[in-house]
Design a protein around this motif. Structure first.
Motif, PDB file in Angstrom:
ATOM      1  N   VAL A  40       0.826  -1.214   0.000  1.00 61.75           N
ATOM      2  CA  VAL A  40       0.000   0.000   0.000  1.00 61.75           C
ATOM      3  C   VAL A  40       0.857   1.260   0.000  1.00 61.75           C
ATOM      4  O   VAL A  40       0.592   2.212  -0.750  1.00 61.75           O
ATOM      5  N   GLU A  41       1.905   1.268   0.805  1.00 60.77           N
ATOM      6  CA  GLU A  41       2.778   2.446   0.879  1.00 60.77           C
ATOM      7  C   GLU A  41       3.387   2.759  -0.490  1.00 60.77           C
ATOM      8  O   GLU A  41       3.410   3.918  -0.928  1.00 60.77           O
ATOM      9  N   GLY A  42       3.874   1.740  -1.166  1.00 60.03           N
ATOM     10  CA  GLY A  42       4.474   1.939  -2.475  1.00 60.03           C
ATOM     11  C   GLY A  42       3.470   2.408  -3.506  1.00 60.03           C
ATOM     12  O   GLY A  42       3.769   3.283  -4.331  1.00 60.03           O
ATOM     13  N   MET A  43       2.257   1.842  -3.476  1.00 59.91           N
ATOM     14  CA  MET A  43       1.226   2.255  -4.425  1.00 59.91           C
ATOM     15  C   MET A  43       0.800   3.695  -4.176  1.00 59.91           C
ATOM     16  O   MET A  43       0.547   4.458  -5.121  1.00 59.91           O
ATOM     17  N   MET A  44       0.720   4.089  -2.913  1.00 61.02           N
ATOM     18  CA  MET A  44       0.378   5.474  -2.590  1.00 61.02           C
ATOM     19  C   MET A  44       1.439   6.439  -3.109  1.00 61.02           C
ATOM     20  O   MET A  44       1.123   7.501  -3.665  1.00 61.02           O
ATOM     21  N   MET A 220       6.603  11.167   0.811  1.00 62.98           N
ATOM     22  CA  MET A 220       5.655  12.063   1.460  1.00 62.98           C
ATOM     23  C   MET A 220       4.511  11.324   2.151  1.00 62.98           C
ATOM     24  O   MET A 220       3.793  11.923   2.952  1.00 62.98           O
ATOM     25  N   THR A 221       4.328  10.052   1.881  1.00 66.00           N
ATOM     26  CA  THR A 221       3.279   9.295   2.582  1.00 66.00           C
ATOM     27  C   THR A 221       3.622   9.109   4.053  1.00 66.00           C
ATOM     28  O   THR A 221       2.717   8.955   4.878  1.00 66.00           O
ATOM     29  N   ALA A 222       4.906   9.096   4.380  1.00 62.61           N
ATOM     30  CA  ALA A 222       5.370   9.056   5.776  1.00 62.61           C
ATOM     31  C   ALA A 222       4.726   7.937   6.587  1.00 62.61           C
ATOM     32  O   ALA A 222       4.334   8.125   7.735  1.00 62.61           O
ATOM     33  N   TRP A 226       1.168   2.065   5.854  1.00 61.09           N
ATOM     34  CA  TRP A 226       1.236   1.046   6.909  1.00 61.09           C
ATOM     35  C   TRP A 226       0.133   1.269   7.939  1.00 61.09           C
ATOM     36  O   TRP A 226      -0.433   0.307   8.472  1.00 61.09           O
ATOM     37  N   ILE A 227      -0.163   2.525   8.222  1.00 60.91           N
ATOM     38  CA  ILE A 227      -1.265   2.814   9.134  1.00 60.91           C
ATOM     39  C   ILE A 227      -2.575   2.309   8.534  1.00 60.91           C
ATOM     40  O   ILE A 227      -3.436   1.765   9.246  1.00 60.91           O
ATOM     41  N   ALA A 228      -2.743   2.465   7.220  1.00 60.25           N
ATOM     42  CA  ALA A 228      -3.949   1.983   6.550  1.00 60.25           C
ATOM     43  C   ALA A 228      -4.082   0.469   6.682  1.00 60.25           C
ATOM     44  O   ALA A 228      -5.189  -0.052   6.905  1.00 60.25           O
ATOM     45  N   VAL A 229      -2.968  -0.246   6.533  1.00 58.14           N
ATOM     46  CA  VAL A 229      -3.001  -1.705   6.698  1.00 58.14           C
ATOM     47  C   VAL A 229      -3.416  -2.074   8.119  1.00 58.14           C
ATOM     48  O   VAL A 229      -4.235  -2.979   8.335  1.00 58.14           O
ATOM     49  N   PHE A 270       8.484  13.137  20.039  1.00 54.79           N
ATOM     50  CA  PHE A 270       7.466  12.214  20.555  1.00 54.79           C
ATOM     51  C   PHE A 270       6.123  12.462  19.872  1.00 54.79           C
ATOM     52  O   PHE A 270       5.390  11.516  19.576  1.00 54.79           O
ATOM     53  N   LEU A 271       5.801  13.725  19.648  1.00 51.23           N
ATOM     54  CA  LEU A 271       4.530  14.056  19.004  1.00 51.23           C
ATOM     55  C   LEU A 271       4.465  13.484  17.593  1.00 51.23           C
ATOM     56  O   LEU A 271       3.412  13.031  17.145  1.00 51.23           O
ATOM     57  N   LYS A 272       5.600  13.504  16.879  1.00 47.94           N
ATOM     58  CA  LYS A 272       5.626  12.932  15.533  1.00 47.94           C
ATOM     59  C   LYS A 272       5.446  11.415  15.573  1.00 47.94           C
ATOM     60  O   LYS A 272       4.956  10.806  14.619  1.00 47.94           O
ATOM     61  N   MET A 273       5.864  10.818  16.687  1.00 52.21           N
ATOM     62  CA  MET A 273       5.741   9.369  16.843  1.00 52.21           C
ATOM     63  C   MET A 273       4.334   8.938  17.231  1.00 52.21           C
ATOM     64  O   MET A 273       3.970   7.771  17.068  1.00 52.21           O
ATOM     65  N   LEU A 274       3.533   9.871  17.716  1.00 50.77           N
ATOM     66  CA  LEU A 274       2.245   9.543  18.336  1.00 50.77           C
ATOM     67  C   LEU A 274       1.333   8.673  17.463  1.00 50.77           C
ATOM     68  O   LEU A 274       0.818   7.659  17.939  1.00 50.77           O
ATOM     69  N   PRO A 275       1.105   9.017  16.180  1.00 44.79           N
ATOM     70  CA  PRO A 275       0.206   8.170  15.371  1.00 44.79           C
ATOM     71  C   PRO A 275       0.696   6.731  15.248  1.00 44.79           C
ATOM     72  O   PRO A 275      -0.100   5.792  15.227  1.00 44.79           O
ATOM     73  N   TYR A 276       2.014   6.557  15.189  1.00 41.34           N
ATOM     74  CA  TYR A 276       2.568   5.221  15.001  1.00 41.34           C
ATOM     75  C   TYR A 276       2.563   4.428  16.313  1.00 41.34           C
ATOM     76  O   TYR A 276       2.397   3.207  16.303  1.00 41.34           O
TER      77      TYR A 276
END
Length: 310
Positions: A40-44, A220-222, A226-229, A270-276
């Motif tokens: 998914v990441e590559g396709m995006m 740029m998908t950053a 992977w979050i979508a998966v 840490f804030l940048k890490m939060l979603p992951y």
């Protein structure tokens, strides 16, 4: 705290969650057919760079979007050929697709970095709905692609659970041998929905480069792919739950940019890490749930189908 601040954060969360939602919807129909696609990441990324390049040369974001959808579908077709026809390992093929898409997008887009995009998708408030207190500004004051994502989530829910073709798709993902005996073309079904899933991933990438942050930046998908998966698992392969989950992840992502404004001093790293971090926690919780009860995982997910072995 002023209510308007929270409304603005939640509205931004909808925007941030839209590419995740589109990619997750594509992965849902792919996995419902019994095929796991970790590309998914590559396709995006390929969708994002293709959409930006075409939109820049045609001055039409809609043509760019169409090109991104086609690019995502072609990337998924590679995965379909490897995993359905050649019966290659789906995990290995998906990871290879992500690596290939990352490299290809970087190569294609090396001259596009810093280039301006004249025509982009602009916010367009929906009449009447956007005027509803609180809900209106949060959900109905965005660009057209956000509204399309709403319709796709609702339409996919109806298709999967209220149509014959949706039932056939889920049958292929649950028991391809039985579906084959019932007259369903397992190989064609898997090909169609793997490619459609890739097209939605390409559309998700185009949203990033044509609407969310109109530009092209390498990688740029950053990690959104992977979050979508992970969201597919979190949503138990259900489009409506994916819609709610994408809103949650998008809000968490946006909240990271605002939380220091609330007087809570947390390091920016840490804030940048939060979603992951939230993604990892969700996967741990869902994995524990699967040990105690069966969730909606397609039974044949990840297993190549061989008609001769049925």
């Amino acid at each position: 705290m002023d209510q308007s601040i929270w409304v603005a954060i939640l509205a931004a969360g909808v925007i941030a969650g839209t590419p995740i939602l589109l990619a997750a919807l594509g992965e849902i129909i792919t996995e419902q057919s019994g095929v796991l696609n970790l590309g998914v990441e590559g396709m995006m990324l390929v969708g994002a760079v293709t959409g930006f390049m075409v939109a820049m040369n045609t001055s039409s974001p809609w043509i760019g979007l169409l090109a991104a959808i086609v690019a995502g579908g072609l990337m998924a077709l590679i995965h379909a050929f490897l995993t359905i026809t050649l019966r290659a390992n789906q995990v290995v093929s998906g990871l290879a697709l992500t690596i290939f898409g990352t490299g290809l997008s970087g190569y294609i887009g090396k001259d596009l970095i810093g280039q301006p995009l004249v025509s982009t998708f602009k916010p367009a408030a929906l009449p009447f709905l956007s005027e509803v207190p609180i809900i209106g500004p949060i959900l109905f004051n965005h660009d057209l692609l956000v509204y399309i994502s709403y319709l796709l989530a609702a339409g996919l829910w109806f298709f999967l659970f209220h149509t014959k073709k949706g039932l056939e798709l889920r049958a292929v993902g649950e028991n391809p041998s039985a579906a084959d005996v019932a007259g369903i073309n397992v190989f064609m079904t898997r090909y169609v929905f793997v490619v459609l899933g890739g097209m939605l991933a390409g559309m998700a990438g185009a949203y990033l480069s044509l609407a969310y942050a109109p530009s092209w930046l390498e990688n740029m998908t950053a990690g959104r792919g992977w979050i979508a998966v992970a969201l597919v698992i979190f949503a138990t392969w259900h489009p409506v739950k994916a819609f709610l989950g994408s809103f949650l992840f998008g809000t968490i992502d946006v909240l990271g940019f605002h939380i220091q404004n609330f007087g809570i001093m947390i390091p920016s790293f840490f804030l940048k890490m939060l979603p992951y971090i939230i993604t990892i926690i969700v996967l741990i919780v869902v994995t524990r749930e699967t040990k105690t009860r069966r969730v909606a995982t397609p039974e044949a997910l990840g297993i190549p189908y061989n008609r001769e072995e049925r």
